[in-house]
Design a protein around this motif. Structure first.
Motif, mmCIF file in Angstrom:
data_model
loop_
_atom_site.group_PDB
_atom_site.id
_atom_site.type_symbol
_atom_site.label_atom_id
_atom_site.label_comp_id
_atom_site.label_asym_id
_atom_site.label_seq_id
_atom_site.Cartn_x
_atom_site.Cartn_y
_atom_site.Cartn_z
ATOM 1 N N LEU A 231 29.873 26.881 -21.032
ATOM 2 C CA LEU A 231 30.887 25.942 -21.519
ATOM 3 C C LEU A 231 30.167 24.983 -22.450
ATOM 4 N N VAL A 232 30.544 24.991 -23.723
ATOM 5 C CA VAL A 232 29.823 24.233 -24.747
ATOM 6 C C VAL A 232 30.684 23.083 -25.246
ATOM 7 N N LYS A 233 30.130 21.889 -25.213
ATOM 8 C CA LYS A 233 30.834 20.734 -25.776
ATOM 9 C C LYS A 233 30.776 20.803 -27.291
ATOM 10 N N ALA A 234 31.921 20.626 -27.934
ATOM 11 C CA ALA A 234 31.987 20.765 -29.393
ATOM 12 C C ALA A 234 31.506 19.521 -30.128
ATOM 13 N N LYS A 235 31.350 18.424 -29.423
ATOM 14 C CA LYS A 235 31.006 17.161 -30.081
ATOM 15 C C LYS A 235 29.740 17.267 -30.919
ATOM 16 N N ASP A 236 28.717 17.916 -30.368
ATOM 17 C CA ASP A 236 27.445 18.020 -31.068
ATOM 18 C C ASP A 236 27.230 19.391 -31.699
ATOM 19 N N VAL A 237 28.239 20.262 -31.662
ATOM 20 C CA VAL A 237 28.104 21.605 -32.223
ATOM 21 C C VAL A 237 29.308 21.868 -33.125
ATOM 22 N N GLN A 238 29.135 21.614 -34.419
ATOM 23 C CA GLN A 238 30.230 21.770 -35.359
ATOM 24 C C GLN A 238 30.387 23.213 -35.823
ATOM 25 N N ASP A 239 29.316 23.984 -35.793
ATOM 26 C CA ASP A 239 29.373 25.364 -36.263
ATOM 27 C C ASP A 239 28.912 26.275 -35.131
ATOM 28 N N ARG A 240 29.813 27.137 -34.664
ATOM 29 C CA ARG A 240 29.472 27.993 -33.528
ATOM 30 C C ARG A 240 28.378 28.994 -33.877
ATOM 31 N N ARG A 241 28.372 29.464 -35.119
ATOM 32 C CA ARG A 241 27.316 30.399 -35.524
ATOM 33 C C ARG A 241 25.947 29.715 -35.478
ATOM 34 N N LEU A 242 25.879 28.475 -35.963
ATOM 35 C CA LEU A 242 24.621 27.741 -35.932
ATOM 36 C C LEU A 242 24.171 27.488 -34.499
ATOM 37 N N PHE A 243 25.133 27.225 -33.616
ATOM 38 C CA PHE A 243 24.806 27.034 -32.207
ATOM 39 C C PHE A 243 24.160 28.287 -31.633
ATOM 40 N N LEU A 244 24.777 29.450 -31.891
ATOM 41 C CA LEU A 244 24.229 30.698 -31.371
ATOM 42 C C LEU A 244 22.856 30.993 -31.969
ATOM 43 N N GLN A 245 22.703 30.752 -33.258
ATOM 44 C CA GLN A 245 21.425 31.006 -33.914
ATOM 45 C C GLN A 245 20.324 30.128 -33.324
ATOM 46 N N LYS A 246 20.651 28.863 -33.096
ATOM 47 C CA LYS A 246 19.654 27.939 -32.551
ATOM 48 C C LYS A 246 19.252 28.329 -31.133
ATOM 49 N N LEU A 247 20.240 28.589 -30.284
ATOM 50 C CA LEU A 247 19.958 28.901 -28.891
ATOM 51 C C LEU A 247 19.184 30.212 -28.754
ATOM 52 N N THR A 248 19.678 31.281 -29.375
ATOM 53 C CA THR A 248 19.001 32.573 -29.253
ATOM 54 C C THR A 248 17.634 32.544 -29.936
ATOM 55 N N GLY A 249 17.532 31.810 -31.043
ATOM 56 C CA GLY A 249 16.248 31.700 -31.740
ATOM 57 C C GLY A 249 15.201 31.027 -30.874
ATOM 58 N N GLN A 250 15.582 29.937 -30.189
ATOM 59 C CA GLN A 250 14.630 29.230 -29.337
ATOM 60 C C GLN A 250 14.230 30.071 -28.122
ATOM 61 N N LEU A 251 15.184 30.805 -27.562
ATOM 62 C CA LEU A 251 14.870 31.667 -26.423
ATOM 63 C C LEU A 251 13.860 32.741 -26.805
ATOM 64 N N GLN A 252 14.072 33.366 -27.959
ATOM 65 C CA GLN A 252 13.166 34.425 -28.393
ATOM 66 C C GLN A 252 11.809 33.870 -28.812
ATOM 67 N N GLU A 253 11.818 32.681 -29.406
ATOM 68 C CA GLU A 253 10.563 32.074 -29.846
ATOM 69 C C GLU A 253 9.686 31.679 -28.665
ATOM 70 N N ARG A 254 10.313 31.158 -27.618
ATOM 71 C CA ARG A 254 9.536 30.656 -26.483
ATOM 72 C C ARG A 254 9.245 31.716 -25.437
ATOM 73 N N PHE A 255 10.212 32.615 -25.202
ATOM 74 C CA PHE A 255 10.079 33.512 -24.064
ATOM 75 C C PHE A 255 10.101 34.994 -24.411
ATOM 76 N N VAL A 256 10.329 35.356 -25.652
ATOM 77 C CA VAL A 256 10.436 36.750 -26.094
ATOM 78 C C VAL A 256 11.463 37.488 -25.227
ATOM 79 N N ILE A 257 12.626 36.879 -25.074
ATOM 80 C CA ILE A 257 13.706 37.470 -24.287
ATOM 81 C C ILE A 257 14.649 38.226 -25.224
#
Length: 398
Positions: A231-257
């Motif tokens: 469940l994502v609060k929209a207040k700080d996430v104006q673009d859903r694509r950017l949200f997904l890119q940021k989250l998945t990018g950080q997961l792969q960068e840190r944990f290679v998931i």
């Protein structure tokens, strides 16, 4: 300071705050104690020994996200998660961070939290470093209690999210939402990430990321097999694509998931519409599974295009008779006209791209188009014919 002071931490203390003060007293430096997700649990008084990073952490009750990201990039958090030995942290001027010594608090193979000592005014001696290790061992029991409490809270919040997803609103849901820091009219959306791995270690890594860096943005999340539903609060996430890119990018960068799919439902205002956003996200995943090539880059409902209407079309739809005529012609003549038609429709009539994919000259492709139109009795230049044929192909693959 002698090694005999190591027994100082064996005495009882009434709270983690008192324990932080005790560590600070013996090490002569300001101390903070955090959980595994960098939430501040306790801190000592610091007099004039506080730097900007320490003050910011105390005010917000957690380590700033930009500092967590820097610690990951500099290898500090990976080091703390791999060793029981104290780790020296050099000064980072741009973040107002003076030098530190940090140590992890362990239970078997799990990190429960960290003790940070600000030693930029007075460097810790080797004997004090050993004393810090004793402090980490003593803190384990207190953090185990907190860990059990938080796991129970997380379980109840998973149940709350299931209620919201399924549209099951009980009378007590208002108070539960308030405790989760969600207002009844907050603009939110549902995001779903599908992972190739589902082992417990991978899940812990992912949950760490959400709780450490996305607590304000993702107040509720749960696992449904290999699907992570947020469940994502929209207040700080104006673009859903950017949200997904940021989250998945950080997961792969840190944990290679390895993340397999991701999508978001629509923005909705209020918890009573969350189930609508969830159903949209589930629908996107279902269509992506059925049409993986066509919907490879589809992540929000608007990306689906005509595929939004696939399930609304009748099962008894009348396929254009020209398609069967072309297939029959291919069978009798040994040609590849149907394959050419499919590529033309999928590539929106881009002759150069289709010719390249078929390894033929554009003039050859132009001749094939004329044969297609003649045999099938349609015009690929006509938008109605072209869209109708494309929908027919979709329904044939359903």
């Amino acid at each position: 300071m002698t090694r005999t002071t190591s027994h100082a931490f064996r005495q009882p203390f009434r709270s983690l705050e008192e324990f932080a003060e005790m560590i600070s007293f013996y090490l002569h430096c300001p101390v903070t104690i955090e959980d595994a997700n960098h939430q501040l649990l306790a801190y000592s008084t610091h007099g004039d020994g506080a730097d900007e990073a320490r003050i910011s952490t105390i005010i917000s009750r957690r380590v700033p996200e930009k500092l967590i990201n820097r610690f990951w990039k500099d290898g500090i958090i990976p080091a703390l998660n791999q060793t029981r030995e104290p780790v020296r942290v050099p000064e980072i001027q741009e973040f107002g961070l003076g030098s530190r010594v940090a140590v992890s608090i362990w239970k078997h193979d799990e990190v429960l939290g960290y003790i940070w000592v600000s030693d930029h005014q007075q460097k810790l001696l080797d004997t004090e470093i050993e004393l810090l290790k004793d402090a980490a061992a003593t803190a384990k029991q207190e953090l185990l209690k907190l860990s059990r409490q938080r796991k129970q809270t997380h379980k109840s919040r998973q149940e709350l999210l299931w209620q919201l997803l399924l549209g099951d609103y009980s009378d007590r849901i208002h108070s539960e939402l308030y405790l989760a820091q969600i207002q009844s009219n907050d603009p939110v959306f549902i995001s779903i990430l599908v992972f190739e791995e589902q082992d417990e270690e991978s899940k812990r890594h992912i949950e760490y990321m959400l709780q450490a860096s996305y607590q304000d943005t993702i107040p509720l999340f749960l696992w449904d097999d290999r699907k992570l539903i947020c469940l994502v609060k929209a207040k700080d996430v104006q673009d859903r694509r950017l949200f997904l890119q940021k989250l998945t990018g950080q997961l792969q960068e840190r944990f290679v998931i390895k993340q397999k799919e991701s999508c978001c439902g629509s923005f909705v205002n209020g918890y009573d519409s969350i189930s609508k956003s969830y159903q949209e996200a589930i629908h996107i995943l279902s269509l992506k599974k059925r049409y993986p090539e066509e919907l490879d880059t589809a992540h929000i409902y608007q990306d689906l295009g005509v595929f939004k209407y696939v399930d609304q079309l009748s099962e008894a739809i009348c396929i254009h008779p020209g398609i069967e005529l072309i297939k029959d012609y291919d069978t009798k003549q040994g040609t590849q006209l149907f394959e050419t038609l499919v590529l033309l429709l999928k590539r929106d009539g881009n002759m150069n791209e289709v010719a390249k994919q078929l390894h033929v000259h554009v003039n050859t492709l132009t001749y094939r188009v004329k044969r297609l139109e003649s045999i099938g009795n349609f015009s690929l230049k006509d938008p109605s014919d072209r869209m109708g044929l494309y929908l027919d192909l979709i329904m044939m693959d359903k």
